[in-house]
Every structure is written in C-alpha cells, then in structure tokens.
Design an enzyme around this catalytic site. Structure first.
Site, PDB file in Angstrom:
ATOM      1  N   CYS A   1      11.897  15.276  -7.230  1.00  0.00           N
ATOM      2  CA  CYS A   1      10.495  14.943  -7.493  1.00  0.00           C
ATOM      3  C   CYS A   1       9.666  16.227  -7.557  1.00  0.00           C
ATOM      4  CB  CYS A   1       9.948  14.007  -6.414  1.00  0.00           C
ATOM      5  SG  CYS A   1       8.189  13.674  -6.662  1.00  0.00           S
TER       6      CYS A   1
ATOM      7  N   CYS B   1      12.541  10.733 -11.028  1.00  0.00           N
ATOM      8  CA  CYS B   1      13.321  10.096  -9.953  1.00  0.00           C
ATOM      9  C   CYS B   1      14.307   9.077 -10.513  1.00  0.00           C
ATOM     10  CB  CYS B   1      12.400   9.475  -8.891  1.00  0.00           C
ATOM     11  SG  CYS B   1      11.269   8.212  -9.484  1.00  0.00           S
TER      12      CYS B   1
ATOM     13  N   CYS C   1      18.789   9.451 -11.096  1.00  0.00           N
ATOM     14  CA  CYS C   1      19.498   8.449 -10.285  1.00  0.00           C
ATOM     15  C   CYS C   1      20.853   8.100 -10.911  1.00  0.00           C
ATOM     16  CB  CYS C   1      18.643   7.185 -10.148  1.00  0.00           C
ATOM     17  SG  CYS C   1      19.458   5.918  -9.156  1.00  0.00           S
TER      18      CYS C   1
ATOM     19  N   CYS D   1      22.134   2.984  -2.002  1.00  0.00           N
ATOM     20  CA  CYS D   1      21.768   4.398  -2.150  1.00  0.00           C
ATOM     21  C   CYS D   1      22.713   5.281  -1.329  1.00  0.00           C
ATOM     22  CB  CYS D   1      20.337   4.649  -1.688  1.00  0.00           C
ATOM     23  SG  CYS D   1      19.085   4.152  -2.888  1.00  0.00           S
TER      24      CYS D   1
ATOM     25  N   CYS E   1      22.865   9.431  -0.732  1.00  0.00           N
ATOM     26  CA  CYS E   1      22.246  10.147  -1.860  1.00  0.00           C
ATOM     27  C   CYS E   1      20.750  10.414  -1.583  1.00  0.00           C
ATOM     28  CB  CYS E   1      22.389   9.301  -3.115  1.00  0.00           C
ATOM     29  SG  CYS E   1      21.546   9.947  -4.560  1.00  0.00           S
TER      30      CYS E   1
ATOM     31  N   ASP F   1       2.701  -7.796 -12.988  1.00  0.00           N
ATOM     32  CA  ASP F   1       1.849  -6.714 -12.531  1.00  0.00           C
ATOM     33  C   ASP F   1       0.371  -7.033 -12.763  1.00  0.00           C
ATOM     34  OD1 ASP F   1       1.025  -4.301 -11.628  1.00  0.00           O
ATOM     35  OD2 ASP F   1       1.853  -3.110 -13.256  1.00  0.00           O
TER      36      ASP F   1
HETATM   37  C1  B12 Z   1       0.900   0.630  -7.369  1.00  0.00           C
HETATM   38  C2  B12 Z   1       2.048   0.809  -8.324  1.00  0.00           C
HETATM   39  C3  B12 Z   1       2.402   2.107  -8.680  1.00  0.00           C
HETATM   40  C4  B12 Z   1       1.817   3.323  -8.001  1.00  0.00           C
HETATM   41  C5  B12 Z   1       2.434   3.467  -6.596  1.00  0.00           C
HETATM   42  C6  B12 Z   1       3.969   3.404  -6.597  1.00  0.00           C
HETATM   43  C7  B12 Z   1       4.574   2.824  -5.333  1.00  0.00           C
HETATM   44  N1  B12 Z   1       5.763   3.274  -5.039  1.00  0.00           N
HETATM   45  O1  B12 Z   1       3.978   1.982  -4.684  1.00  0.00           O
HETATM   46  C8  B12 Z   1       2.171   4.462  -9.001  1.00  0.00           C
HETATM   47  C9  B12 Z   1       1.020   4.674  -9.964  1.00  0.00           C
HETATM   48  C10 B12 Z   1       2.518   5.800  -8.385  1.00  0.00           C
HETATM   49  C11 B12 Z   1       3.335   3.808  -9.746  1.00  0.00           C
HETATM   50  C12 B12 Z   1       4.308   4.528 -10.410  1.00  0.00           C
HETATM   51  C13 B12 Z   1       5.359   3.952 -11.099  1.00  0.00           C
HETATM   52  N2  B12 Z   1       5.517   2.657 -11.387  1.00  0.00           N
HETATM   53 CO1  B12 Z   1       4.442   1.266 -10.608  1.00  0.00          CO
HETATM   54  N3  B12 Z   1       3.626  -0.182  -9.787  1.00  0.00           N
HETATM   55  C14 B12 Z   1       2.733  -0.325  -8.842  1.00  0.00           C
HETATM   56  C15 B12 Z   1       2.498  -1.791  -8.471  1.00  0.00           C
HETATM   57  C16 B12 Z   1       1.194  -2.266  -9.141  1.00  0.00           C
HETATM   58  C17 B12 Z   1       2.439  -2.069  -6.958  1.00  0.00           C
HETATM   59  C18 B12 Z   1       3.556  -1.387  -6.139  1.00  0.00           C
HETATM   60  C19 B12 Z   1       3.371  -1.631  -4.676  1.00  0.00           C
HETATM   61  O2  B12 Z   1       3.293  -2.747  -4.229  1.00  0.00           O
HETATM   62  N4  B12 Z   1       3.246  -0.572  -3.879  1.00  0.00           N
HETATM   63  C20 B12 Z   1       3.039  -0.692  -2.460  1.00  0.00           C
HETATM   64  C21 B12 Z   1       4.143   0.026  -1.715  1.00  0.00           C
HETATM   65  C22 B12 Z   1       3.995  -0.120  -0.204  1.00  0.00           C
HETATM   66  O3  B12 Z   1       5.335  -0.636  -2.092  1.00  0.00           O
HETATM   67  P1  B12 Z   1       6.652   0.168  -2.437  1.00  0.00           P
HETATM   68  O4  B12 Z   1       6.368   1.582  -2.692  1.00  0.00           O
HETATM   69  O5  B12 Z   1       7.370  -0.626  -3.507  1.00  0.00           O
HETATM   70  O6  B12 Z   1       7.419   0.113  -1.057  1.00  0.00           O
HETATM   71  C23 B12 Z   1       8.252  -0.966  -0.721  1.00  0.00           C
HETATM   72  C24 B12 Z   1       9.559  -0.462  -0.122  1.00  0.00           C
HETATM   73  O7  B12 Z   1       9.804   0.875  -0.489  1.00  0.00           O
HETATM   74  C25 B12 Z   1       9.460  -0.779   1.323  1.00  0.00           C
HETATM   75  N5  B12 Z   1       9.127   0.311   2.220  1.00  0.00           N
HETATM   76  C26 B12 Z   1       8.005   0.989   2.215  1.00  0.00           C
HETATM   77  N6  B12 Z   1       8.002   1.852   3.231  1.00  0.00           N
HETATM   78  C27 B12 Z   1       9.189   1.731   3.892  1.00  0.00           C
HETATM   79  C28 B12 Z   1       9.683   2.411   5.010  1.00  0.00           C
HETATM   80  C29 B12 Z   1      10.966   2.100   5.458  1.00  0.00           C
HETATM   81  C30 B12 Z   1      11.466   2.860   6.642  1.00  0.00           C
HETATM   82  C31 B12 Z   1      11.712   1.122   4.774  1.00  0.00           C
HETATM   83  C32 B12 Z   1      13.084   0.797   5.242  1.00  0.00           C
HETATM   84  C33 B12 Z   1      11.187   0.438   3.645  1.00  0.00           C
HETATM   85  C34 B12 Z   1       9.913   0.774   3.249  1.00  0.00           C
HETATM   86  O8  B12 Z   1       8.436  -1.743   1.503  1.00  0.00           O
HETATM   87  C35 B12 Z   1       7.531  -1.744   0.390  1.00  0.00           C
HETATM   88  C36 B12 Z   1       7.225  -3.174   0.067  1.00  0.00           C
HETATM   89  O9  B12 Z   1       8.380  -3.832  -0.372  1.00  0.00           O
HETATM   90  C37 B12 Z   1       3.775  -2.479  -9.090  1.00  0.00           C
HETATM   91  C38 B12 Z   1       3.565  -3.880  -9.635  1.00  0.00           C
HETATM   92  C39 B12 Z   1       3.487  -4.887  -8.522  1.00  0.00           C
HETATM   93  N7  B12 Z   1       2.468  -5.718  -8.556  1.00  0.00           N
HETATM   94  O10 B12 Z   1       4.324  -4.887  -7.632  1.00  0.00           O
HETATM   95  C40 B12 Z   1       4.184  -1.502 -10.223  1.00  0.00           C
HETATM   96  C41 B12 Z   1       5.691  -1.265 -10.456  1.00  0.00           C
HETATM   97  C42 B12 Z   1       6.302  -1.084  -9.098  1.00  0.00           C
HETATM   98  N8  B12 Z   1       5.730   0.003 -11.169  1.00  0.00           N
HETATM   99  C43 B12 Z   1       6.667   0.061 -12.022  1.00  0.00           C
HETATM  100  C44 B12 Z   1       6.988   1.241 -12.750  1.00  0.00           C
HETATM  101  C45 B12 Z   1       7.893   1.080 -13.968  1.00  0.00           C
HETATM  102  C46 B12 Z   1       6.485   2.488 -12.337  1.00  0.00           C
HETATM  103  C47 B12 Z   1       6.932   3.877 -12.834  1.00  0.00           C
HETATM  104  C48 B12 Z   1       8.418   3.998 -13.122  1.00  0.00           C
HETATM  105  C49 B12 Z   1       6.090   4.238 -14.091  1.00  0.00           C
HETATM  106  C50 B12 Z   1       6.264   5.664 -14.584  1.00  0.00           C
HETATM  107  N9  B12 Z   1       7.378   5.999 -15.192  1.00  0.00           N
HETATM  108  O11 B12 Z   1       5.390   6.479 -14.437  1.00  0.00           O
HETATM  109  C51 B12 Z   1       6.482   4.776 -11.648  1.00  0.00           C
HETATM  110  C52 B12 Z   1       7.587   4.912 -10.578  1.00  0.00           C
HETATM  111  C53 B12 Z   1       7.140   5.751  -9.425  1.00  0.00           C
HETATM  112  C54 B12 Z   1       7.845   5.335  -8.130  1.00  0.00           C
HETATM  113  N10 B12 Z   1       8.862   6.097  -7.734  1.00  0.00           N
HETATM  114  O12 B12 Z   1       7.453   4.342  -7.533  1.00  0.00           O
HETATM  115  C55 B12 Z   1       7.498  -1.207 -12.082  1.00  0.00           C
HETATM  116  C56 B12 Z   1       8.828  -0.958 -11.345  1.00  0.00           C
HETATM  117  C57 B12 Z   1      10.057  -1.637 -11.943  1.00  0.00           C
HETATM  118  C58 B12 Z   1      11.268  -1.331 -11.095  1.00  0.00           C
HETATM  119  N11 B12 Z   1      12.445  -1.299 -11.720  1.00  0.00           N
HETATM  120  O13 B12 Z   1      11.184  -1.110  -9.912  1.00  0.00           O
HETATM  121  C59 B12 Z   1       6.542  -2.228 -11.382  1.00  0.00           C
HETATM  122  C60 B12 Z   1       7.241  -3.328 -10.556  1.00  0.00           C
HETATM  123  C61 B12 Z   1       5.681  -2.898 -12.490  1.00  0.00           C
HETATM  124  C62 B12 Z   1       6.451  -3.979 -13.253  1.00  0.00           C
HETATM  125  N12 B12 Z   1       5.918  -5.188 -13.307  1.00  0.00           N
HETATM  126  O14 B12 Z   1       7.519  -3.779 -13.777  1.00  0.00           O
HETATM  127  N13 B12 Z   1       3.314   2.481  -9.626  1.00  0.00           N
HETATM  128  S1  SF4 Z   2      18.672   8.891  -6.788  1.00  0.00           S
HETATM  129 FE1  SF4 Z   2      19.020   6.653  -6.913  1.00  0.00          FE
HETATM  130  S2  SF4 Z   2      20.833   6.275  -5.596  1.00  0.00           S
HETATM  131 FE2  SF4 Z   2      20.050   8.321  -5.089  1.00  0.00          FE
HETATM  132  S3  SF4 Z   2      18.660   7.938  -3.331  1.00  0.00           S
HETATM  133 FE3  SF4 Z   2      17.397   7.919  -5.180  1.00  0.00          FE
HETATM  134  S4  SF4 Z   2      17.276   5.774  -5.747  1.00  0.00           S
HETATM  135 FE4  SF4 Z   2      18.997   5.934  -4.308  1.00  0.00          FE
END
Ligand code: B12
Ligand code: SF4
Length: 347
Positions: free
Chosen positions: A200, A246, A250, A190, A193, A136
């Site tokens: 949230c 969330c 799960c 998933c 579900c 990260d």
């Molecule tokens: C920015 C960020 C945040 C932001 C934005 C979250 C987000 N969802 O992007 C905020 C501050 C909200 C956040 C919160 C949290 N985070 Co954070 N965060 C990051 C960070 C720095 C970047 C994430 C990112 O790239 N976001 C950009 C978006 C576009 O990506 P995405 O949401 O993952 O979406 C992907 C898919 O969902 C998919 N997708 C998106 N749209 C669509 C649409 C369709 C139709 C489909 C099919 C797919 C799809 O494509 C995207 C790219 O793969 C990463 C570290 C890293 N460098 O990766 C840590 C990271 C993701 N976070 C982490 C954690 C632990 C958390 C929290 C749990 C912390 C907490 N308890 O408060 C929460 C979880 C919230 C959540 N539900 O995401 C961990 C996750 C570990 C894991 N098991 O997944 C990471 C990987 C850090 C680490 N090194 O461990 N985070």
């Molecule tokens: S609660 Fe877990 S299994 Fe259910 S939709 Fe969310 S991520 Fe997927």
C-alpha cells in the site's frame, strides 16, 4: 412453500441474470458492528459523514428494512481482460491509472436493475413478497453480509475475496422477508500473507482488516473534496482515480476471470490514457466523456486536482510543464494550488 427449492431457483435465476454467485444469510452482524463502531470512533471514515449518519442501521438490517429475515447477497465480476497490464500503466509516469472498477459504466444502476429483475422473477413465482434492493446505495455492511452468505472472506486489505474468483467483483443485496435456508459463511484464507499491507503506497492498511480511509488513495482521489495532504502526494504516483495496488498484489486474484459485461468495457482508453491528454479535457468534455461513469461524481475540478498531482510526479515528462502552466490560472483555487505544487516538483 418449499423454501429449499425456492433458494435453488433464486440461485439459478441470479446466474442467468449475470451474477457470478448468489448466497443467502441472516441478519446477525454483531461482531462486525463492533469493528464498524471502533473504526468510526477512530475517525477512519474521514469526511465520509454518510458512514456514521445512520446509527446502527448499517449493521442491523431489520432497522433499515423492518421485517427483513434474510439477505440475498450477489457478486458480479468487473475485471477487464488483461488486468495484469495494470502494472505497466502504474510504472509509466506518462499514463493515468484509473481504478479498474471505474473504466466502464457505473455499476450501481446496472446491478440494481438486475437485482430488481431477480425480485420480479421471485414475485412471478411465489406472488408478492417483501424486499428491498441495494448496491452501495444505503447503510449496508456489504462485505460482512457477503462473507456470511458464503461469497468469500474479508481479506487483510478488507476487500472480499473468493477462493475461485479473487476479489475483482462488486457486491449487491436483496433484503427480504422470505425465511430462506441459510448458506454457510466462507472461511478465511489469507494465512500469514501480508503483501497488501506492505505494498500500500500510503500505508492505509493500518492493521490487518483495518483500512484508515484518510490514508487510502481511493478516498483521497474520490471522496475527499478539498486539498490532498502533502504527505500523500508523491505516493499517489499516477493514480488519478482510486487505487488497486492491494488487489493487484493479492495472490488470490490469479483466479479472477475477466468480466462478461460489455457495459464494463473500458471507455475512452481510460485503461491507459495519457495524463496530458486527460488534463486537457474541458469541463464540457469531462461531462460528456464521463456520462454514465462513476468518475463523473468527482467533477472536473477534482479531476484536474488529481491529474495535477500525477503530472507533478512525472518529472522529466515532455509537455508536462506546459500542460500544468495551461491550468495555472484556473478559476478554482483548489486546482491552482495543486498545479503550483506540481510545477514546483519540476523546478
Ligand atoms: C466506505 C467505502 C470505501 C472507503 C473505505 C474503505 C473501507 N475499507 O471501509 C474507501 C473510499 C477508502 C473505499 C475504497 C475502495 N472500495 Co469501497 N466501499 C465503501 C463502502 C461504502 C462501505 C465500507 C464499509 O462499511 N466500511 C466500514 C469498515 C469498518 O468496514 P471494513 O473496512 O469492510 O471492515 C470490516 C472488516 O475488515 C472487519 N474488521 C474491521 N476491523 C477489524 C479488526 C479486526 C481485528 C478484525 C478481525 C476484523 C475487523 O469488520 C468490518 C465490518 O465487517 C462499501 C459499500 C458498502 N455499503 O458496504 C464499498 C465497497 C466496500 N468498496 C468497494 C470497492 C470496489 C472499493 C475499492 C476497490 C475501489 C478502488 N479501487 O478504489 C477500494 C478498496 C480499498 C480497500 N482496501 O478497502 C466494493 C468492494 C467489493 C469487494 N470485493 O470487496 C464495495 C463493497 C462496493 C460494492 N458494492 O461493490 N471504499
Ligand atoms: S494480499 Fe490477499 S491474501 Fe495476502 S493478506 Fe492481503 S488480502 Fe490476504
């Protein structure tokens, strides 16, 4: 060089170093790049400028680290024992809820050190090679990489979930120029579900696989610097640093294992401390008690801002009004404004 055997050894070393799983993937993230760009274009990153600052480097590993052929992706569990008691803390308005990932020592340094040790072991075995370690710490699409490396699938809440281990783990990577054999990407489970979307508190999961960070309590309490919008204050409840709802809901997390890392052991009873007690910490105490913790990043001012909201939501809690009044003349306008809001909730 037998890269198949080397990959086996890398996996074994990774586990010895405390990672629960090690996977290997290539550098193609084209589909995820589209999702990322759409997410940025919609403004879902809010104030997190670093998410858009690096162009396509985040989704193109070779642009970030020229010569990268493979990514070694690792995960490390962080759940404290008895994580189910998190619900009790959330239900008790006198207590502070701190995200389970932030209860102990900051994971960034710990995992980077372990990744460095992994790289050192590889180098001791095969001689110098090209690599760069990330946790990260740079523009890296960590969850997409981990999914492609077989560590789990991206859930509808966007966290990575492992079939046998749930989602309470951190991710890290070694970008490398070694042509290692590729693992298979993980399949998604998933199904129908939607529990995370429904639970949230702020409706931040705006569609499956899409989190609008501007609505996410994790963003509001950790990343956002200014005033927390009124519309989210009640929903924040007693969550003073991040949010886990969330993941708590799960069903796959019934397979999660408590972490074996003593560094992640909760400090200062942060897994269930009283709001009033934490609100009384002076700036000096805040600095001392959050030394080496991820919480330190938000600083004392935002710490008070967040706890003020939680105290405002704790109507009828003995001592809450007095605690709030003790900060009503705080030097920071941000703190004063949140304290005023909280006092109004008790009026
Ligand atoms: C920015 C960020 C945040 C932001 C934005 C979250 C987000 N969802 O992007 C905020 C501050 C909200 C956040 C919160 C949290 N985070 Co954070 N965060 C990051 C960070 C720095 C970047 C994430 C990112 O790239 N976001 C950009 C978006 C576009 O990506 P995405 O949401 O993952 O979406 C992907 C898919 O969902 C998919 N997708 C998106 N749209 C669509 C649409 C369709 C139709 C489909 C099919 C797919 C799809 O494509 C995207 C790219 O793969 C990463 C570290 C890293 N460098 O990766 C840590 C990271 C993701 N976070 C982490 C954690 C632990 C958390 C929290 C749990 C912390 C907490 N308890 O408060 C929460 C979880 C919230 C959540 N539900 O995401 C961990 C996750 C570990 C894991 N098991 O997944 C990471 C990987 C850090 C680490 N090194 O461990 N985070
Ligand atoms: S609660 Fe877990 S299994 Fe259910 S939709 Fe969310 S991520 Fe997927």
């Amino acid at each position: 060089m037998n890269y198949v055997e080397l990959a086996h050894r890398i996996r074994a070393w990774g586990v010895e170093l405390g990672f629960q799983q090690v996977g290997i993937t290539g550098t193609d993230l084209a589909a995820d790049e589209t999702h990322l760009l759409n997410w940025l274009a919609a403004g879902c990153h809010g104030e997190m400028d670093y998410m858009q600052r690096h162009g396509t480097k985040r989704s193109r590993p070779q642009e970030l680290q020229p010569g990268t052929l493979r990514v070694i992706s690792v995960r490390m569990d962080y759940a404290p024992p008895g994580i189910a008691s998190s619900w009790d803390v959330l239900a008790d308005h006198s207590l502070a809820y701190v995200s389970r990932y932030a209860l102990g020592r900051d994971y960034h340094k710990l995992m980077r050190n372990r990744l460095q040790q992994l790289a050192d072991r590889i180098a001791a075995d095969i001689g110098p090679f090209g690599y760069r370690a990330f946790v990260d710490s740079a523009p890296v699409l960590e969850r997409a990489i981990a999914r492609n490396a077989g560590l789990g699938w991206i859930g509808k809440h966007t966290c990575l979930i492992n079939r046998g281990a749930g989602s309470w783990f951190f991710l890290g990577e070694l970008y490398t120029d070694l042509p290692l054999p590729l693992d298979e990407a993980a399949s998604a489970h998933c199904g129908s579900c939607t529990r995370c979307i429904e639970i949230c508190p702020t409706r931040a999961i705006v569609a499956p696989y899409q989190v609008d960070a501007r609505r996410c309590i994790s963003y509001l309490t950790i990343e956002l610097h200014g005033s927390i919008p009124d519309e989210f204050r009640h929903a924040i409840g007693n969550r003073i640093y991040g949010c886990d709802d969330c993941q708590l809901i799960c069903p796959w997390n019934k397979f999660s294992q408590p972490t074996a890392e003593t560094d992640f052991t909760p400090r200062h009873h942060l897994d269930g401390a009283a709001l009033i007690e934490l609100f009384a910490w002076t700036e000096d105490e805040f600095r001392r008690r959050t030394e080496g913790s991820a919480i330190r990043r938000i600083g004392h001012e935002r710490w008070l801002r967040n706890i003020a909201i939680a105290l405002g939501n704790a109507r009828g809690l003995p001592g809450a009004v007095n605690a709030l009044l003790s900060r009503a003349g705080h030097a920071s306008e941000l703190v004063r404004e949140h304290v005023q809001w909280a006092l109004q909730q008790h009026a």
